[in-house]
Design a protein around this motif. Sequence first.
Motif, PDB file in Angstrom:
ATOM      1  N   THR A  10       0.809  -1.197   0.000  1.00 14.50           N
ATOM      2  CA  THR A  10       0.000   0.000   0.000  1.00 14.50           C
ATOM      3  C   THR A  10       0.849   1.258   0.000  1.00 14.50           C
ATOM      4  N   THR A  13      -1.537   7.378   2.958  1.00 14.36           N
ATOM      5  CA  THR A  13      -2.149   8.573   2.364  1.00 14.36           C
ATOM      6  C   THR A  13      -2.509   9.636   3.392  1.00 14.36           C
ATOM      7  N   ASN A  34      -4.277   6.454   7.116  1.00 16.99           N
ATOM      8  CA  ASN A  34      -5.059   5.977   5.986  1.00 16.99           C
ATOM      9  C   ASN A  34      -4.144   5.294   4.982  1.00 16.99           C
ATOM     10  N   ASP A  36      -4.029   3.464   0.924  1.00 21.81           N
ATOM     11  CA  ASP A  36      -4.640   3.249  -0.385  1.00 21.81           C
ATOM     12  C   ASP A  36      -4.472   1.776  -0.732  1.00 21.81           C
ATOM     13  N   GLY A  39      -7.184   1.249  -4.471  1.00 22.17           N
ATOM     14  CA  GLY A  39      -8.038   2.395  -4.753  1.00 22.17           C
ATOM     15  C   GLY A  39      -9.060   2.697  -3.680  1.00 22.17           C
ATOM     16  N   GLU A  40      -9.135   1.863  -2.656  1.00 23.31           N
ATOM     17  CA  GLU A  40     -10.046   2.078  -1.538  1.00 23.31           C
ATOM     18  C   GLU A  40      -9.259   2.606  -0.329  1.00 23.31           C
ATOM     19  N   GLN A  41      -9.924   3.397   0.504  1.00 23.49           N
ATOM     20  CA  GLN A  41      -9.280   3.912   1.711  1.00 23.49           C
ATOM     21  C   GLN A  41      -9.461   2.942   2.861  1.00 23.49           C
ATOM     22  N   SER A 135       5.969   8.747  -0.803  1.00 25.24           N
ATOM     23  CA  SER A 135       5.124   7.792  -1.530  1.00 25.24           C
ATOM     24  C   SER A 135       5.812   6.428  -1.681  1.00 25.24           C
TER      25      SER A 135
END
Length: 221
Positions: A10, A13, A34, A36, A39-41, A135
């Motif tokens: 992951t 975020t 949080n 990613d 594409g879902e939190q 990132s």
Amino acid sequence: MTLAYGFVKTKVTSEPKLKPSHHGHETQYHLHCNLDVGGEQWDVAINVGTNDADDLLKYKLVFDFRHPIIQTLAAASGGSQDLTGQKKLPALDFLRSNLLDNTGKWRDSDVMDGSDDTEPAATLKRLLSRAHQESRDVYIFGRFYAQGDGLHDVHLNQGSSKGFIHRPGDDSNDHNDIWQDGAVMVDLGEPEWAAYVSAFTQQLVPTDDLGNPQPDATTIG
């Protein structure tokens, strides 16, 4: 019944935040951030200690982590990976694998007072913040939330007593199990990765095939 377990590959975020959680006579503290995940939190709750001097953490924060699991994880697809019921790496078992060989001694956590400048919270928070800002790929192992999207139990998940004893056929509690240990690993763009692992001082090892403490068990480390 084996509890739902696995890892996520992951990106972080949000900046990590320390949050308390009350458990009986003690307050446990977790770093939340949080994630990613496909594409879902998702949320994650990473144990960093308690306010109970009789139930602190043993932990390792390793910044020269070199285990071959690095190659396996780097090649994995992003998102969540279900490892429930697996009995070999990449499922984690601190006692039944060589994952922690050459990673140094276990350290004692500070008594938590609600601030995030105690250890290991302070160093782990900096690591997760760096992963967020740069990132970087982060790999978090633990048990999946029963409700909602997230992971918890990011620590040793065997060797507990009392209400955590694993009884065959009984899935009514958050019980011990083997090959279900939790951890955080971060690819910082270097040959070595960073890794965080922990265990409560009241968790005892070695364990039997159900993950329960053996009669001669003692604190890890």
